[in-house]
Scaffold this motif. Sequence first.
Motif, PDB file in Angstrom:
ATOM      1  N   SER A  46      62.715  83.852  22.207  1.00 13.82           N
ATOM      2  CA  SER A  46      63.375  83.177  23.080  1.00 13.82           C
ATOM      3  C   SER A  46      64.247  83.303  24.256  1.00 13.82           C
ATOM      4  O   SER A  46      64.588  84.393  24.661  1.00 13.82           O
ATOM      5  N   VAL A  47      64.058  82.559  25.053  1.00 18.21           N
ATOM      6  CA  VAL A  47      64.267  83.049  26.445  1.00 18.21           C
ATOM      7  C   VAL A  47      65.936  82.360  26.499  1.00 18.21           C
ATOM      8  O   VAL A  47      66.367  81.645  26.232  1.00 18.21           O
ATOM      9  N   VAL A  48      66.983  83.640  26.829  1.00 17.35           N
ATOM     10  CA  VAL A  48      68.215  83.754  26.689  1.00 17.35           C
ATOM     11  C   VAL A  48      68.519  83.553  28.024  1.00 17.35           C
ATOM     12  O   VAL A  48      69.946  82.983  27.859  1.00 17.35           O
ATOM     13  N   ASP A  49      68.226  83.993  28.895  1.00 20.52           N
ATOM     14  CA  ASP A  49      68.797  83.881  30.625  1.00 20.52           C
ATOM     15  C   ASP A  49      68.481  84.027  31.899  1.00 20.52           C
ATOM     16  O   ASP A  49      66.740  84.474  31.565  1.00 20.52           O
ATOM     17  N   VAL A  50      68.819  83.218  32.329  1.00 18.95           N
ATOM     18  CA  VAL A  50      67.075  82.924  33.925  1.00 18.95           C
ATOM     19  C   VAL A  50      68.217  83.105  35.403  1.00 18.95           C
ATOM     20  O   VAL A  50      69.302  82.213  34.925  1.00 18.95           O
ATOM     21  N   ARG A  51      68.870  84.068  35.977  1.00 25.20           N
ATOM     22  CA  ARG A  51      69.277  84.007  37.351  1.00 25.20           C
ATOM     23  C   ARG A  51      68.929  84.714  37.957  1.00 25.20           C
ATOM     24  O   ARG A  51      67.708  84.943  38.008  1.00 25.20           O
ATOM     25  N   VAL A  52      69.681  83.856  39.343  1.00 22.77           N
ATOM     26  CA  VAL A  52      69.023  84.683  40.399  1.00 22.77           C
ATOM     27  C   VAL A  52      69.838  85.825  41.461  1.00 22.77           C
ATOM     28  O   VAL A  52      71.050  85.935  40.647  1.00 22.77           O
ATOM     29  N   GLY A  53      69.421  86.603  41.178  1.00 22.40           N
ATOM     30  CA  GLY A  53      69.841  87.745  42.195  1.00 22.40           C
ATOM     31  C   GLY A  53      69.139  89.393  40.923  1.00 22.40           C
ATOM     32  O   GLY A  53      68.155  89.192  40.054  1.00 22.40           O
ATOM     33  N   THR A  54      69.778  90.820  40.856  1.00 25.49           N
ATOM     34  CA  THR A  54      68.946  91.561  39.860  1.00 25.49           C
ATOM     35  C   THR A  54      69.963  92.160  39.191  1.00 25.49           C
ATOM     36  O   THR A  54      71.007  91.430  39.180  1.00 25.49           O
ATOM     37  N   ALA A  55      69.318  92.409  38.269  1.00 24.25           N
ATOM     38  CA  ALA A  55      70.108  93.647  37.198  1.00 24.25           C
ATOM     39  C   ALA A  55      71.843  93.882  36.763  1.00 24.25           C
ATOM     40  O   ALA A  55      72.308  93.925  36.932  1.00 24.25           O
ATOM     41  N   GLU A  56      71.634  94.699  37.994  1.00 21.22           N
ATOM     42  CA  GLU A  56      72.398  95.530  38.941  1.00 21.22           C
ATOM     43  C   GLU A  56      73.920  94.238  39.127  1.00 21.22           C
ATOM     44  O   GLU A  56      74.945  94.931  39.564  1.00 21.22           O
TER      45      GLU A  56
END
Length: 127
Positions: A46-56
């Motif tokens: 399952s894809v649970v999240d997609v966002r721009v930016g980095t993990a930090e």
Amino acid sequence: LAMSRLKNSKEFSLEGYMKHLGVRELTAGRSEEELLWARWCQPTLSVVDVRVGTAEDDDTAHYRFGPTRFSVIPRAAVGKISVRFVPNQEPEKIIKRLSGHLEHEFAKLRSGNTINVTVHSFGGWWE
């Protein structure tokens, strides 16, 4: 064990489940046993999240780029997936194959960008 106990139980019903979800029909499971088999015993990705930016970046990173939300191509993107393991699967082997697949498909793009696959946690199918 759980499936055999379900047959004599009034704790779970398809009607109650659909009502709780707010739907009129289900895409999987025509009976309580089929539905729970699909939810408990079948592997999933399952894809649970997609966002721009980095993990930090903090949780609002996907709202912080450009004068308008669509005017700037972001420098990074993060996708998070969840994999359900089932009996007779080896998590380490699945992780290695999935990472290899993602890296192989990304390489076919011949992009100047990079991909980084990070596993945050995993457990056996019973966890």
